[in-house]
Design an enzyme around this catalytic site. Structure first.
Site, PDB file in Angstrom:
ATOM      1  N   LYS A   1     -10.608  50.751   4.695  1.00  0.00           N
ATOM      2  CA  LYS A   1      -9.671  52.048   4.240  1.00  0.00           C
ATOM      3  C   LYS A   1      -8.901  51.419   2.972  1.00  0.00           C
ATOM      4  O   LYS A   1      -8.805  52.273   1.896  1.00  0.00           O
ATOM      5  CB  LYS A   1      -8.451  52.146   5.306  1.00  0.00           C
ATOM      6  CG  LYS A   1      -8.971  52.805   6.424  1.00  0.00           C
ATOM      7  CD  LYS A   1      -7.835  53.616   7.389  1.00  0.00           C
ATOM      8  CE  LYS A   1      -8.564  54.366   8.219  1.00  0.00           C
ATOM      9  NZ  LYS A   1      -7.519  55.143   9.017  1.00  0.00           N
TER      10      LYS A   1
ATOM     11  N   LYS B   1     -20.559  56.169  10.375  1.00  0.00           N
ATOM     12  CA  LYS B   1     -20.029  56.737  11.348  1.00  0.00           C
ATOM     13  C   LYS B   1     -19.304  58.036  11.231  1.00  0.00           C
ATOM     14  O   LYS B   1     -18.980  58.213   9.916  1.00  0.00           O
ATOM     15  CB  LYS B   1     -19.010  55.869  12.376  1.00  0.00           C
ATOM     16  CG  LYS B   1     -17.642  55.936  11.392  1.00  0.00           C
ATOM     17  CD  LYS B   1     -16.430  55.424  12.242  1.00  0.00           C
ATOM     18  CE  LYS B   1     -15.255  55.393  11.544  1.00  0.00           C
ATOM     19  NZ  LYS B   1     -13.895  55.146  12.174  1.00  0.00           N
TER      20      LYS B   1
ATOM     21  N   LYS C   1     -13.431  61.768  10.121  1.00  0.00           N
ATOM     22  CA  LYS C   1     -12.724  62.936   9.734  1.00  0.00           C
ATOM     23  C   LYS C   1     -12.301  62.683   8.207  1.00  0.00           C
ATOM     24  O   LYS C   1     -11.877  64.032   7.507  1.00  0.00           O
ATOM     25  CB  LYS C   1     -11.307  63.283  10.574  1.00  0.00           C
ATOM     26  CG  LYS C   1     -10.568  62.045  11.132  1.00  0.00           C
ATOM     27  CD  LYS C   1      -9.820  62.470  12.435  1.00  0.00           C
ATOM     28  CE  LYS C   1      -9.265  61.502  13.066  1.00  0.00           C
ATOM     29  NZ  LYS C   1      -8.398  61.696  14.250  1.00  0.00           N
TER      30      LYS C   1
HETATM   31  P1  TYM Z   1      -8.704  57.232  15.522  1.00  0.00           P
HETATM   32  O1  TYM Z   1      -7.552  58.411  15.511  1.00  0.00           O
HETATM   33  O2  TYM Z   1      -9.621  57.077  14.420  1.00  0.00           O
HETATM   34  O3  TYM Z   1      -9.916  57.738  16.771  1.00  0.00           O
HETATM   35  C1  TYM Z   1      -9.629  58.324  17.833  1.00  0.00           C
HETATM   36  C2  TYM Z   1     -10.700  57.786  18.909  1.00  0.00           C
HETATM   37  O4  TYM Z   1     -11.969  58.274  18.531  1.00  0.00           O
HETATM   38  C3  TYM Z   1     -12.762  57.040  18.448  1.00  0.00           C
HETATM   39  N1  TYM Z   1     -13.830  57.630  17.305  1.00  0.00           N
HETATM   40  C4  TYM Z   1     -15.084  57.528  17.653  1.00  0.00           C
HETATM   41  N2  TYM Z   1     -15.884  57.613  18.794  1.00  0.00           N
HETATM   42  C5  TYM Z   1     -17.080  57.580  18.629  1.00  0.00           C
HETATM   43  N3  TYM Z   1     -18.006  57.836  17.540  1.00  0.00           N
HETATM   44  C6  TYM Z   1     -17.124  58.081  16.285  1.00  0.00           C
HETATM   45  N4  TYM Z   1     -17.779  58.559  15.242  1.00  0.00           N
HETATM   46  C7  TYM Z   1     -15.775  58.183  16.358  1.00  0.00           C
HETATM   47  N5  TYM Z   1     -14.759  58.130  15.456  1.00  0.00           N
HETATM   48  C8  TYM Z   1     -13.461  57.792  16.102  1.00  0.00           C
HETATM   49  C9  TYM Z   1     -12.118  56.007  18.185  1.00  0.00           C
HETATM   50  O5  TYM Z   1     -12.778  54.885  18.242  1.00  0.00           O
HETATM   51  C10 TYM Z   1     -10.802  56.123  18.801  1.00  0.00           C
HETATM   52  O6  TYM Z   1     -11.078  55.840  20.295  1.00  0.00           O
HETATM   53  N6  TYM Z   1      -6.476  52.785  15.784  1.00  0.00           N
HETATM   54  C11 TYM Z   1      -6.582  54.073  16.533  1.00  0.00           C
HETATM   55  C12 TYM Z   1      -5.858  54.693  17.371  1.00  0.00           C
HETATM   56  C13 TYM Z   1      -4.764  54.177  18.137  1.00  0.00           C
HETATM   57  C14 TYM Z   1      -5.096  53.674  19.271  1.00  0.00           C
HETATM   58  C15 TYM Z   1      -3.976  52.837  19.982  1.00  0.00           C
HETATM   59  C16 TYM Z   1      -6.284  53.537  20.167  1.00  0.00           C
HETATM   60  C17 TYM Z   1      -3.720  53.926  17.920  1.00  0.00           C
HETATM   61  N7  TYM Z   1      -2.977  53.097  18.820  1.00  0.00           N
HETATM   62  C18 TYM Z   1      -3.864  52.155  21.174  1.00  0.00           C
HETATM   63  C19 TYM Z   1      -6.136  52.987  21.382  1.00  0.00           C
HETATM   64  C20 TYM Z   1      -5.030  52.260  21.924  1.00  0.00           C
HETATM   65  C21 TYM Z   1      -7.561  55.096  15.548  1.00  0.00           C
HETATM   66  O7  TYM Z   1      -7.380  55.064  14.405  1.00  0.00           O
HETATM   67  O8  TYM Z   1      -8.231  55.974  16.298  1.00  0.00           O
END
Ligand code: TYM
Length: 335
Positions: free
Chosen positions: A112, A196, A199
């Site tokens: 990022k 991957k 968004k």
């Molecule tokens: P975020 O918002 O980027 O994504 C949310 C969830 O979606 C999953 N994900 C995917 N899974 C499969 N294929 C993909 N292409 C894909 N893109 C995203 C992510 O692995 C995630 O599970 N840091 C985290 C948010 C967070 C969090 C937490 C998660 C903050 N605090 C505590 C678990 C526990 C994040 O940026 O997810």
């Protein structure tokens, strides 16, 4: 007992990757015997610039998406992070536990931040500490996430272990387990099978958004990059064919079949035949969700009530754990 915690950032549209890798699984887990806590992580979102009105809208939209996917506020706690101030409070303590060297190894930060490291927010750097706070504030034992979050959950374990060790409280924070299961733990871009689905990808053709209509979905799948060979009948025929593998995995995750079963059914078909079947399946899975989301967004006050009630329930668990943490650390609390 098991306590599940997971979070999703309210930044832009939810993708098919978020849905299959995370939200769909969150909903499945609430049907089992576990306490489930799901969070719209608005504090994480502002580690990169967010327009305030957009952020408010995205927060409610993500809550609506959770609900539309079947998350039930009677069985799960659903709230937005900033309404439970203990997240930020525990994150500060973890800023003082995590080591610079640990954060320097985080691949998501490196991706990022890119080349312009001097210019990203300091919040982006300590982002994983806040994520550790999210999880440990509830003494969560299991964290369902996609593959890309595995390293952050491992860091959470390191923080828990160091805190317990430094303060001589061996079992205070449990070691949370990442739960990365199913055939869609890493859904790939439709334009490039090595990246991957995300968004933040500049090309909207690379992803399917939960809000896409049937035409957009069909067009994106029709134009998805593939190789010229027909689908194999066995898994080893997917070797070295990242794009083909991705479409098979998506089909499997949406249909509930194993990838093997998908190949047994569709092996030998050309993509010109498989893609329309995949598009139909995707539309059938997603359009009820987007219709429900639009309906829920018609009553924002109700969404806010659900988030508020969820925040109350979350705070009830978080408050005593934070109080205990402060006591362990040596903070005087005299009122
Ligand atoms: P975020 O918002 O980027 O994504 C949310 C969830 O979606 C999953 N994900 C995917 N899974 C499969 N294929 C993909 N292409 C894909 N893109 C995203 C992510 O692995 C995630 O599970 N840091 C985290 C948010 C967070 C969090 C937490 C998660 C903050 N605090 C505590 C678990 C526990 C994040 O940026 O997810």
């Amino acid at each position: 007992t098991r306590r599940i915690f997971s979070g999703v950032q309210p930044t832009g549209n939810l993708t098919l990757g978020n849905y299959l890798g995370a939200v769909k699984r969150f909903v499945e887990m609430q049907d089992q015997d576990w306490q489930t806590i799901y969070c719209v992580v608005d504090l994480h979102a502002i580690t990169v610039w967010q327009d305030p009105e957009q952020l408010r809208r995205a927060t409610r939209e993500l809550a609506a998406a959770f609900l539309a996917c079947g998350l039930d506020p009677a069985r799960s706690i659903l709230f937005n992070q900033s309404q439970v101030p203990q997240h930020a409070q525990l994150a500060w303590i973890f800023n003082c536990v995590a080591r610079l060297g640990w954060l320097n190894r985080m691949t998501q930060f490196k991706d990022k931040a890119g080349k312009d490291r001097e210019r990203v927010s300091t919040g982006l750097y300590v982002y994983p500490n806040l994520m550790a706070a999210d999880i440990l504030l509830y003494h969560a034992t299991h964290v369902p996430v996609g593959e890309d979050q595995k390293q952050h959950v491992e860091l959470t374990r390191d923080i828990a272990a160091k805190f317990n060790n430094d303060y001589g409280v061996p079992d205070f924070f449990p070691m949370p387990e990442p739960v990365i299961e199913g055939t869609a733990t890493r859904v790939m871009s439709l334009r490039d099978g090595t990246k991957k689905m995300s968004k933040s990808d500049p090309s909207d053709m690379s992803r399917i958004n939960l809000t896409d209509d049937a035409d957009a979905i069909s067009q994106k799948i029709r134009k998805a990059r593939t190789d010229p060979e027909p689908l194999p009948s066995e898994m080893d025929g997917l070797e070295g064919r990242a794009e083909a593998r991705n479409l098979v995995n998506i089909y499997a995750a949406l249909s509930g079949l194993s990838p093997e079963a998908v190949l047994a059914e569709h092996g030998g078909k050309a993509f010109s035949e498989f893609k329309p079947a995949l598009a139909d399946l995707t539309v059938a899975s997603i359009s009820p969700i987007s219709a429900k989301m639009r309906e829920l967004m018609g009553d924002v006050a109700e969404i806010d009530r659900i988030l508020g009630r969820g925040a109350d329930q979350a705070a009830e668990i978080a408050e005593p754990i934070l109080a205990k943490t402060y006591e362990i650390v040596g903070m005087v609390r005299s009122r």
